[in-house]
Scaffold this motif. Structure first.
Motif, mmCIF file in Angstrom:
data_model
loop_
_atom_site.group_PDB
_atom_site.id
_atom_site.type_symbol
_atom_site.label_atom_id
_atom_site.label_comp_id
_atom_site.label_asym_id
_atom_site.label_seq_id
_atom_site.Cartn_x
_atom_site.Cartn_y
_atom_site.Cartn_z
ATOM 1 N N SER A 160 0.831 -1.206 0.000
ATOM 2 C CA SER A 160 0.000 0.000 0.000
ATOM 3 C C SER A 160 0.864 1.254 0.000
ATOM 4 N N LEU A 161 1.945 1.209 0.764
ATOM 5 C CA LEU A 161 2.863 2.347 0.785
ATOM 6 C C LEU A 161 3.477 2.569 -0.588
ATOM 7 N N PHE A 162 3.861 1.480 -1.249
ATOM 8 C CA PHE A 162 4.420 1.594 -2.595
ATOM 9 C C PHE A 162 3.383 2.162 -3.574
ATOM 10 N N LEU A 163 2.129 1.777 -3.423
ATOM 11 C CA LEU A 163 1.067 2.293 -4.288
ATOM 12 C C LEU A 163 0.957 3.812 -4.153
ATOM 13 N N ILE A 164 0.951 4.296 -2.923
ATOM 14 C CA ILE A 164 0.822 5.739 -2.689
ATOM 15 C C ILE A 164 2.043 6.479 -3.223
ATOM 16 N N LEU A 165 3.235 5.953 -2.949
ATOM 17 C CA LEU A 165 4.453 6.610 -3.436
ATOM 18 C C LEU A 165 4.514 6.599 -4.961
ATOM 19 N N ALA A 166 4.131 5.482 -5.581
ATOM 20 C CA ALA A 166 4.157 5.394 -7.036
ATOM 21 C C ALA A 166 3.159 6.374 -7.665
ATOM 22 N N SER A 167 1.994 6.534 -7.047
ATOM 23 C CA SER A 167 1.012 7.496 -7.551
ATOM 24 C C SER A 167 1.552 8.917 -7.449
ATOM 25 N N PHE A 168 2.236 9.212 -6.335
ATOM 26 C CA PHE A 168 2.822 10.542 -6.163
ATOM 27 C C PHE A 168 3.907 10.797 -7.214
ATOM 28 N N VAL A 169 4.760 9.817 -7.430
ATOM 29 C CA VAL A 169 5.822 9.963 -8.439
ATOM 30 C C VAL A 169 5.216 10.154 -9.827
ATOM 31 N N PHE A 170 4.143 9.426 -10.115
ATOM 32 C CA PHE A 170 3.479 9.549 -11.410
ATOM 33 C C PHE A 170 2.957 10.969 -11.632
ATOM 34 N N VAL A 171 2.334 11.541 -10.603
ATOM 35 C CA VAL A 171 1.811 12.909 -10.718
ATOM 36 C C VAL A 171 2.959 13.902 -10.913
ATOM 37 N N MET A 172 4.042 13.746 -10.174
ATOM 38 C CA MET A 172 5.190 14.642 -10.329
ATOM 39 C C MET A 172 5.792 14.529 -11.733
ATOM 40 N N PHE A 173 5.819 13.312 -12.261
ATOM 41 C CA PHE A 173 6.328 13.115 -13.618
ATOM 42 C C PHE A 173 5.459 13.857 -14.631
ATOM 43 N N LEU A 174 4.151 13.789 -14.456
ATOM 44 C CA LEU A 174 3.256 14.513 -15.361
ATOM 45 C C LEU A 174 3.486 16.027 -15.280
ATOM 46 N N ILE A 175 3.644 16.543 -14.064
ATOM 47 C CA ILE A 175 3.772 17.988 -13.881
ATOM 48 C C ILE A 175 5.097 18.512 -14.409
ATOM 49 N N TYR A 176 6.190 17.819 -14.091
ATOM 50 C CA TYR A 176 7.518 18.368 -14.374
ATOM 51 C C TYR A 176 8.176 17.797 -15.638
ATOM 52 N N ALA A 177 7.562 16.811 -16.260
ATOM 53 C CA ALA A 177 8.139 16.258 -17.492
ATOM 54 C C ALA A 177 7.163 16.334 -18.656
ATOM 55 N N VAL A 178 5.942 15.838 -18.455
ATOM 56 C CA VAL A 178 4.979 15.794 -19.550
ATOM 57 C C VAL A 178 4.420 17.180 -19.851
ATOM 58 N N ARG A 179 4.036 17.932 -18.818
ATOM 59 C CA ARG A 179 3.454 19.262 -19.046
ATOM 60 C C ARG A 179 4.414 20.196 -19.791
#
Length: 814
Positions: free
Chosen positions: A235-254
């Motif tokens: 569960s901890l990995f799920l939350i951390l992975a979701s956070f990393v995914f959002v940061m990737f979208l904001i700082y790389a994809v956008r």
């Protein structure tokens, strides 16, 4: 082998045969098997039935002003096992288990792209504009249902969960279902009730945006939080992975998408390869979050949210909107209805669920009311806001379905929550109509030019249909004598007919803070209009221009114009005439609906209105003088028209000639009496109006005739309407512009009967005469109608400072 075993084998064989042909089409009705035994024709039949049922209920509930999502939810229930699904033949023939995978897969794809569109439509900047009020409304409304839902769930855990249900996750889902507000559904409800651009609408929309974003976070927590302590690390990995995914979208994809937008030439659309890349990105993001374990819809929503608002987002919405919302999304609601089965309810457990949800809902409403009272909002508006935030719609259905997929909700909880979400969504509109009664505000400004001082700001709402209307309107504003002591604020409102989906939040009122690259013809025209008014604002310092675009159906567009006029304290509305001159001098109608729109505005406007017959007014910012003719027959409309002409004549570049038409028995030289005797008890309405006309003309002559080279006053004596027509047509063509009143509020024998044979009665008899194709006048005409409503604040406050517009209550926030 007994008969039972043989029957089972036959069923298994039939199921295997159907699965083998799941992706094949039929050989036709003349073949061995029915077309409905094959996946593709069955799926097409399912789509036809779902769309037909949805449109039927949308038609039924349209008079009740219900959002489309309510009809879609009802259609799902009707097609499910609760109603038509009770028939075994219906369910096996049209919604069999063997085709369930194809149906649900396509419905989830539709949901994926719809959540992408929701993210595209969300504007985080609107939350900043609304300020802390919306944030506190969202936060205070979130805490009670989450606390109450969690606490009561544990208190009644014997009734609300079985052995296979995750207790912690169930508590979060219960509170989340009560707390969440569907941003798309709320946008549609506010648009239907014409509250989208009021302060109440802005606060509720901003709070709904925050609710939705918090809902995704809580949804991930609800999925991640385990009841088994051994699964804590996953569960901890799920939350951390979701956070990393959002940061990737904001700082790389956008940044990559922003680079793509910057390298698209102005006025051109993003190329098809980039569009394909973005649509593929929706699927990629959905796959990543599904692989992480936080559900595919979270990835699609987050991807749409990080795409910048602007031409690219608008183009994506226009391309995907109709297909996704009209064809694919109803499949998701049908899937939801097929899962809802009232016949399997355990009524004791259902009553416990209902009690918990009611308790949590009351807690949320109390929290919302407390925060609205803290901000000194009226009690009725607080209740309305609490009601609006109960719009569940799609987001509520998504939360419930995710809980079902994750085995957090059992059949009792799922059914009760879906019924509750549908009922609360359906009760929002009637509740708002019952509670919210917009008060008629005691405005402290004058709604007529005649009652406004010439040394205060004049607020004008200039309505524009096409770019062709702009030059004459700008020239009219330029000769309206804007000065430092009497500036003009112009709200340049482009009127665009709303076609397609009539509920998009961004498609009701657009405020143009800056010009963005155009992606279609409408946006290109808007840019040209904005550019013209911005140049006018730069060249004429005493004029401030605020360009807007109103997008709504023509049948209700007059309401948007009138609401904006009231909320912005407009004194004068300028409407383009529905006819334009042709090359041979004739007048032809551009769009007949424009005439109906003008008539509706004239009947409902909260201020004075002018219809501009456009034949051009010289050239912009010309240094030579204009020569204006004002035809005065008497009455409130003519006095308002003279007030506008009076204001123009104070400009040194304007030469004004006032023609006053008098009946032969009335032709006498007026002498000024500082104390006129007025005995209203014995005066008829005609005599009262005549006396008001005389007083206003005398005041005009005393103040304006000192410069006889610039302002002329002439009296024309006629006997009847026939002589009036001949006299008006004899006015020479040396004038640049005509101003006349519409002629309401007075029975004048000089104009009696002219309106009866007028082609356009909304212009009045004289206005129609000047605007007709056979008129000798070939210049523009402004037909003025004075606002005859009640005048409040007789103390003389003619204007409201701009600073006061920021105080509550203010209905339109930019």
């Amino acid at each position: 082998m007994d008969e039972t075993t043989l029957s089972d084998l036959q069923v298994k064989s039939e199921s295997d045969r159907k699965s083998c042909y799941a992706l094949s089409s039929t050989n036709g009705i003349f073949g061995e098997h029915s077309p409905l035994e094959y996946s593709l024709p069955l799926f097409m039949m399912q789509i036809m039935i779902i769309l037909g049922t949805t449109h039927f209920f949308a038609f039924i509930f349209k008079p009740l002003r219900q959002p489309r999502v309510f009809a879609e939810l009802i259609a799902g229930f009707v097609l499910g096992p609760s109603v038509l699904g009770q028939s075994t033949y219906f369910s096996r023939a049209l919604f069999p288990e063997w085709n369930k995978m194809v149906f649900e897969t396509l419905s989830n794809v539709g949901l994926l792209f719809f959540l992408f569109l929701v993210g595209l439509e969300m504007d985080i900047g609107e939350i900043k504009q609304t300020g802390r009020k919306a944030i506190f409304v969202a936060v205070v409304g979130m805490i009670p249902p989450l606390l109450i839902g969690t606490i009561t769930t544990f208190l009644f855990r014997k009734f609300v969960s079985g052995d296979e249900i995750k207790q912690f996750s169930f508590a979060i889902f219960m509170g989340l279902e009560v707390y969440t507000t569907s941003f798309p559904t709320l946008a549609r409800i506010l648009a239907e009730l014409k509250l989208l651009n009021t302060e109440l609408g802005r606060i509720s929309m901003s709070a709904a945006m925050l609710n939705d974003m918090c809902a995704w976070i809580l949804l991930i927590l609800g999925i991640a939080i385990p009841d088994d302590s051994n699964k804590g690390m996953s569960s901890l990995f799920l939350i951390l992975a979701s956070f990393v995914f959002v940061m990737f979208l904001i700082y790389a994809v956008r940044p990559g998408i922003q680079w793509m937008i910057r390298h698209t030439p102005n006025g051109e659309s993003v190329n098809d390869f980039c569009i394909c890349l973005i649509l593929t990105g929706v699927m990629v993001c959905g796959f990543i979050t599904e692989a992480i374990g936080s559900h595919s819809i979270f990835g699609a929503f987050a991807f749409g949210l990080i795409i910048p608002n602007g031409p690219l987002a608008t183009m994506l919405i226009e391309r995907l909107d109709d297909f996704v919302t009209t064809l694919l999304l109803p499949l998701y609601f049908a899937k939801t209805g097929l899962r809802t089965d009232i016949t399997q309810l355990n009524y004791l457990h259902a009553l416990v669920y209902i009690f918990i949800m009611l308790l949590a809902s009351v807690g949320r409403d109390i929290g919302t009311l407390l925060i609205t009272r803290f901000y000194n909002m009226p009690f009725s508006e607080g209740c309305t806001l609490a009601t609006l935030l109960h719009s569940k719609g799609l987001i509520g259905a998504i939360v419930i379905n995710v809980g079902w997929d994750q085995k957090v909700l059992d059949v009792n909880a799922y059914t009760v929550m879906m019924i509750a979400a549908t009922l609360t969504t359906g009760l929002v509109v009637p509740g708002v109509l019952l509670i919210y009664k917009p008060p008629r505000r005691l405005v402290s400004y004058r709604k007529t030019i005649q009652n406004s001082k010439h040394d205060v700001k004049l607020r004008i709402l200039a309505c524009i249909h096409t770019l062709r209307n702009v030059p004459t309107i700008i020239n009219l504003l330029e000769i309206s004598n804007p000065t430092k002591t009497s500036p003009i604020t112009v709200y340049a409102l482009q009127l665009v007919e709303l076609t397609g989906r009539a509920a998009r939040a961004s498609a009701m009122l657009i405020v143009h803070h800056k010009v963005a690259p155009a992606t279609n013809r409408t946006q290109a025209q808007s840019q040209n209009i904005i550019n013209a008014f911005e140049k006018f604002e730069i060249d004429v310092k005493e004029v401030s221009v605020k360009p807007l675009t109103a997008i709504s159906p023509y049948s209700t567009m007059h309401k948007d114009i009138c609401n904006l006029a009231e909320d912005k304290h407009i004194t004068f509305i300028i409407l383009p005439f529905h006819k334009q001159p042709t090359a041979d001098g004739d007048m032809e109608a551009t769009n007949p609906i424009f005439r109906t729109l003008n008539e509706n505005v004239l009947a409902n406007a909260p201020c004075s209105v002018g219809i501009l017959v456009d034949r051009g007014i010289g050239t912009p910012y010309q240094t030579t003088s204009h020569h204006i003719a004002m035809l005065f027959f008497g009455g409130p409309d003519d006095r308002e028209a003279l007030s506008y002409a009076w204001r123009m004549a104070e400009d040194n570049k304007i030469k004004l000639t006032v023609f006053r038409y008098l009946q032969e028995v009335e032709s006498r030289t007026m002498e000024y009496d500082p104390n006129p005797i007025r005995d209203d008890r014995i005066l008829t309405d005609r005599e009262k109006e005549k006396q008001l006309d005389d007083e206003y003309i005398i005041e005009f002559k005393l103040k304006m005739l000192s410069n006889k080279e610039k302002v002329l006053y002439k009296e024309k004596v006629v006997s009847n309407a026939v002589e009036t027509v001949a006299s008006v047509r004899s006015v020479d063509n040396t004038y640049d512009f005509f101003i006349v009143g519409k002629g309401r509020g007075i029975e004048n024998p000089l104009t009696a009967g002219i309106t009866d044979w007028s082609e356009c009665p909304e212009l009045g008899g004289i206005g129609d005469l000047l605007a007709s194709s056979d008129s000798l006048a070939t210049v523009s005409v402004l037909v003025v109608q004075q606002y005859l409503g009640p005048e409040i604040d007789e103390g003389g406050g003619e204007g409201i400072p701009d600073s006061q517009e920021q105080q509550y209550p203010k209905k339109w926030l930019w």
